[in-house]
Every structure is written in C-alpha cells, then in structure tokens.
Design an enzyme around this catalytic site. Structure first.
Site, PDB file in Angstrom:
ATOM      1  CB  CYS A 113      -8.471  -7.915  11.300  1.00  0.00           C
ATOM      2  SG  CYS A 113      -8.079  -6.178  11.169  1.00  0.00           S
ATOM      3  CG  HIS A 252     -11.418  -9.038   8.410  1.00  0.00           C
ATOM      4  ND1 HIS A 252     -12.134  -8.124   9.159  1.00  0.00           N
ATOM      5  CD2 HIS A 252     -10.247  -8.414   8.072  1.00  0.00           C
ATOM      6  CE1 HIS A 252     -11.425  -7.014   9.260  1.00  0.00           C
ATOM      7  NE2 HIS A 252     -10.282  -7.162   8.616  1.00  0.00           N
ATOM      8  CG  ASN A 282     -10.940  -3.442   8.444  1.00  0.00           C
ATOM      9  OD1 ASN A 282     -11.351  -4.081   9.415  1.00  0.00           O
ATOM     10  ND2 ASN A 282      -9.737  -3.635   7.919  1.00  0.00           N
TER      11      ASN A 282
HETATM   12  O1  UT7 Z   1      -7.981  -5.612   8.240  1.00  0.00           O
HETATM   13  C1  UT7 Z   1      -6.616  -5.742   8.218  1.00  0.00           C
HETATM   14  C2  UT7 Z   1      -6.109  -6.106   6.894  1.00  0.00           C
HETATM   15  N1  UT7 Z   1      -6.129  -4.976   5.995  1.00  0.00           N
HETATM   16  C3  UT7 Z   1      -6.221  -5.187   4.699  1.00  0.00           C
HETATM   17  O2  UT7 Z   1      -6.370  -6.300   4.299  1.00  0.00           O
HETATM   18  C4  UT7 Z   1      -6.077  -4.030   3.751  1.00  0.00           C
HETATM   19  C5  UT7 Z   1      -5.261  -4.459   2.561  1.00  0.00           C
HETATM   20  N2  UT7 Z   1      -4.961  -3.406   1.618  1.00  0.00           N
HETATM   21  C6  UT7 Z   1      -5.891  -2.772   0.889  1.00  0.00           C
HETATM   22  O3  UT7 Z   1      -7.076  -3.005   1.052  1.00  0.00           O
HETATM   23  C7  UT7 Z   1      -5.440  -1.800  -0.199  1.00  0.00           C
HETATM   24  O4  UT7 Z   1      -4.056  -1.929  -0.357  1.00  0.00           O
HETATM   25  C8  UT7 Z   1      -5.791  -0.325   0.133  1.00  0.00           C
HETATM   26  C9  UT7 Z   1      -7.293  -0.083   0.023  1.00  0.00           C
HETATM   27  C10 UT7 Z   1      -5.329   0.046   1.520  1.00  0.00           C
HETATM   28  C11 UT7 Z   1      -5.107   0.601  -0.878  1.00  0.00           C
HETATM   29  O5  UT7 Z   1      -5.491   0.255  -2.209  1.00  0.00           O
HETATM   30  P1  UT7 Z   1      -4.381   0.066  -3.341  1.00  0.00           P
HETATM   31  O6  UT7 Z   1      -5.099  -0.223  -4.581  1.00  0.00           O
HETATM   32  O7  UT7 Z   1      -3.406  -0.956  -2.837  1.00  0.00           O
HETATM   33  O8  UT7 Z   1      -3.776   1.515  -3.421  1.00  0.00           O
HETATM   34  P2  UT7 Z   1      -2.274   1.984  -3.164  1.00  0.00           P
HETATM   35  O9  UT7 Z   1      -1.972   1.991  -1.709  1.00  0.00           O
HETATM   36  O10 UT7 Z   1      -1.332   1.251  -4.060  1.00  0.00           O
HETATM   37  O11 UT7 Z   1      -2.358   3.449  -3.680  1.00  0.00           O
HETATM   38  C12 UT7 Z   1      -2.623   3.745  -5.058  1.00  0.00           C
HETATM   39  C13 UT7 Z   1      -2.738   5.245  -5.200  1.00  0.00           C
HETATM   40  C14 UT7 Z   1      -1.568   5.982  -4.571  1.00  0.00           C
HETATM   41  O12 UT7 Z   1      -1.284   7.113  -5.367  1.00  0.00           O
HETATM   42  P3  UT7 Z   1      -0.042   7.111  -6.401  1.00  0.00           P
HETATM   43  O13 UT7 Z   1       1.167   6.837  -5.552  1.00  0.00           O
HETATM   44  O14 UT7 Z   1      -0.345   5.997  -7.359  1.00  0.00           O
HETATM   45  O15 UT7 Z   1      -0.093   8.475  -7.001  1.00  0.00           O
HETATM   46  C15 UT7 Z   1      -2.117   6.460  -3.257  1.00  0.00           C
HETATM   47  O16 UT7 Z   1      -1.466   7.608  -2.773  1.00  0.00           O
HETATM   48  O17 UT7 Z   1      -3.908   5.707  -4.522  1.00  0.00           O
HETATM   49  C16 UT7 Z   1      -3.545   6.751  -3.615  1.00  0.00           C
HETATM   50  N3  UT7 Z   1      -4.449   6.723  -2.471  1.00  0.00           N
HETATM   51  C17 UT7 Z   1      -5.619   7.376  -2.462  1.00  0.00           C
HETATM   52  N4  UT7 Z   1      -6.220   8.159  -3.375  1.00  0.00           N
HETATM   53  C18 UT7 Z   1      -7.407   8.690  -3.054  1.00  0.00           C
HETATM   54  C19 UT7 Z   1      -4.305   6.037  -1.309  1.00  0.00           C
HETATM   55  N5  UT7 Z   1      -5.380   6.269  -0.516  1.00  0.00           N
HETATM   56  C20 UT7 Z   1      -6.201   7.101  -1.209  1.00  0.00           C
HETATM   57  C21 UT7 Z   1      -7.447   7.678  -0.930  1.00  0.00           C
HETATM   58  N6  UT7 Z   1      -8.007   8.441  -1.869  1.00  0.00           N
HETATM   59  N7  UT7 Z   1      -8.102   7.464   0.236  1.00  0.00           N
END
Ligand code: UT7
Length: 326
Positions: A113, A252, A282
């Site tokens: 990225c 980005h 993204n």
């Molecule tokens: O471009 C390259 C660089 N990339 C980035 O910079 C991305 C960086 N990371 C992020 O943007 C975030 O970490 C994400 C958007 C990927 C995820 O958000 P988060 O707030 O960190 O969520 P998480 O991964 O901690 O997940 C929280 C909850 C989980 O459920 P439990 O374990 O709390 O029950 C996930 O399973 O959200 C759940 N979850 C979803 N729920 C509904 C993960 N994806 C989804 C989804 N819809 N699409």
C-alpha cells in the site's frame, strides 16, 4: 539538479460497484459494522477479464490527456502494484506498449500500500537527477481478486482502481522532502503466504486459501496510526516546513478511523485531509493517486498548495512525501 512537477493526473475505477448491503448477503456482516469500523460504503471491483494492467492503462491514458502529452513523449513508465498481470514481465512494459510508447524504460515496484509514496520518491529522483525528463507513475491494484471472499475480516476492505501522474522536469521544484521506512521482521502481519519462492504453490496451500490476503488488523491499525504521524513529521522536517504550512494531506485510504486518529495526534484539522474511502475502500497502491486525481478535478488543490502524501502497508512499510503544487 533540475526540479520536478506533476504535469498531469488521472484515475480509473471499474464500473462494478459492491456496496455494504451486497456484502450482507455473503456473510455475517452489516452496513453498520463496516461503516462504523472503516468508513467504507462501497468499493469498485474489476471484472474477471480486467487485469491490473487494464486499469493502469486507462489511468495513464487519462493522465497523459490531462498533461496534453502522447505516450511517446514519456521516457519511463512505473507501475506500483502488489498484483501485476504476470509474475513477469513487468506490467509497466505491457502498459507502455499498449499506450503506444516504444523502447521506453518500464518497471514495476512492489511496496504494497506504500507503493505510490515510494514510487513518487524514486520517479521524482530520476527526473531531478536529469536521468529522465518525463516519467509516468501509476498505482494500480485488483485486490478484489486476492481477498478470501469467505473471510469477512478482509473481504469487505479492499477495492480495485488505478491512479497515474506524469512527472516532468521543471524550473521550480515541487518535491520538497520524503521519508520512507520499512520493517520486514514480521511479514506475516499482512501478506500472502503462497505463490512466492519461499512456499511456491500446492494443492494443500490452495485448499487452505494461502493464496489470499491475510491481515492481523489490530496490530496493523496501531502501526498505521504511528507511522502516519512519524512519516509526516519526518518528511516535513526534511522539507523545513511545519504542520501549519500544510494545505492538503492525502493519506492512504485503509480505514477512516486510522486517518481520523492520525489527524488528531498530528494536530491537523480534519478538513485538510482528502478522504474518499466511502466510495472505493482500500485500493492499496492506487488509493493516494486516485484521491489526488479527484482532489485536482474538484479544484480542491490549487497552485502553491503544500501537499503531504502519506502511506503505510505490508512490509511493513511506510512513507510520506511533501509536495508543492504548481
Ligand atoms: O492498507 C494496508 C493497511 N491496512 C490497514 O491499515 C488495516 C488496519 N486494520 C483495520 O483497519 C481494522 O483492524 C479492521 C477494519 C480490519 C478491523 O477492525 P477492528 O475494530 O480492529 O475489528 P477486529 O478485527 O478487532 O474485530 C472485532 C470484531 C470481531 O468479533 P469478536 O471476536 O469481537 O466477536 C470480528 O470477528 O468484529 C468482527 N468482525 C466483523 N463483524 C462484522 C470482523 N470483520 C467483520 C465484519 N463484519 N466484516
């Protein structure tokens, strides 16, 4: 040394739009979750028969048109991408030939990225050193083809598109400073395990979808906010400027919450930041040039403006470039 400027800019995104409600039909997710956690509402996905090079070609055509130049007027072509048309040869060579440029330098850069930020530094350096008079720099991706469409944690995040700039030698210098970095000690934080020389490809790897993007979102999130701040500060220091001198910041587009946090800790007003993540998701190396192209087209960027381009991503990698628009 001569100076460098951006003489033309253009972008292209595929017609097929996948909105959050469509994704609700695929797996257990919701428009509310995606919007509140990422800021994304839609993403554009390439057709099966559309390659990264196809998108790059269209963006480059538009950038050449805006610079009022022919492909043959350009000395070198660079495509920043993680998903080239083939393992080799370079997608940039194919794009240059399809544009009608013959016998020109052409190569790809793969810094995930952060690709366009690295590319802008490399291409500008070539022009400023007098090696080439004009370089076409393209960020292009078709990450919809690389996500695991059963994994709601990554499938909702990525979109496809391309953005291009024509860099040209100039009396005045737009390139004011750059800061680039990498940390390859934990590639598995954001990577594709299969398909390279370490693991090759096998039925076993394909069965467990090891040819698809894996991301440890939380770790990458923290890294992204920190590096956006660090790289912006470092690039501004190299340019002998302060945050107050910045008119527009083009980051980005990985997550609206990453952008908001970084702007807050940088102490910069959110209205200085270009955000189009709601429309495209993204798009990796394409996100910064697409946002630039839209900002120029809307008149948001004016001659004399100081712009910070800042990115982060797989590698891990990060970087920022300070640029004065002419
Ligand atoms: O471009 C390259 C660089 N990339 C980035 O910079 C991305 C960086 N990371 C992020 O943007 C975030 O970490 C994400 C958007 C990927 C995820 O958000 P988060 O707030 O960190 O969520 P998480 O991964 O901690 O997940 C929280 C909850 C989980 O459920 P439990 O374990 O709390 O029950 C996930 O399973 O959200 C759940 N979850 C979803 N729920 C509904 C993960 N994806 C989804 C989804 N819809 N699409």
């Amino acid at each position: 040394m001569t100076g460098v400027k951006i003489a033309g800019v253009g972008h292209y995104t595929p017609d097929e739009i996948v909105d959050n409600f469509e994704l609700e039909k695929w797996f257990d997710t919701s428009d509310e979750w995606i919007t509140s956690r990422t800021g994304m509402k839609r993403r554009h996905w390439a057709r099966k028969d559309q390659s990264t090079g196809d998108l790059a070609l269209e963006a480059a055509r538009r950038a050449l048109e805006s610079a009022k130049l022919q492909a043959q007027d350009v000395d070198a072509f660079i495509v920043c991408t993680v998903y080239p048309d083939y393992l080799f040869p370079a997608t940039a060579a194919i794009v240059a030939s399809r544009l009608g440029a013959r016998d020109k330098a052409a190569f790809d850069m793969e810094i995930a990225c952060t690709g366009f930020i690295y590319g802008l530094t490399v291409a500008s350096s070539m022009v400023r050193a007098g090696v080439y008079k004009r370089v076409c720099l393209i960020g292009a991706e078709t990450l919809s083809k690389l996500v695991n469409k059963d994994d709601r944690g990554t499938a909702v995040l990525f979109g496809d598109g391309a953005g291009a700039v024509i860099l040209e030698a100039s009396e005045k210098d737009s390139f004011l400073g750059s800061d680039l970095g990498s940390d390859g000690s934990k590639p598995e934080l954001l990577f594709i395990e299969a398909g390279g020389s370490r693991n090759g490809m096998s039925h076993e790897l394909l069965d467990r979808k090891a040819d698809r993007i894996v991301m440890h979102g939380k770790e990458v999130f923290k890294f992204a906010v920190n590096k956006m701040i660090q790289a912006t500060d470092a690039a501004l220091a190299k340019a002998n400027l302060t945050k107050a001198d910045v008119d527009v910041l083009i980051p980005h587009q990985a997550n609206k919450r990453i952008i908001d946090s970084a702007m807050k800790y940088l102490g910069m007003p959110p209205e200085k930041c270009v955000v189009n993540i709601h429309e495209y998701g993204n798009t990796s190396a394409a996100s910064v040039p697409i946002a630039l192209s839209e900002a120029v087209a809307s008149g948001r960027i004016q001659p004399g403006n100081v712009i910070v381009f800042v990115g982060f991503g797989g590698g891990l990698s990060w970087g920022a470039v300070v640029w004065k628009w002419q």
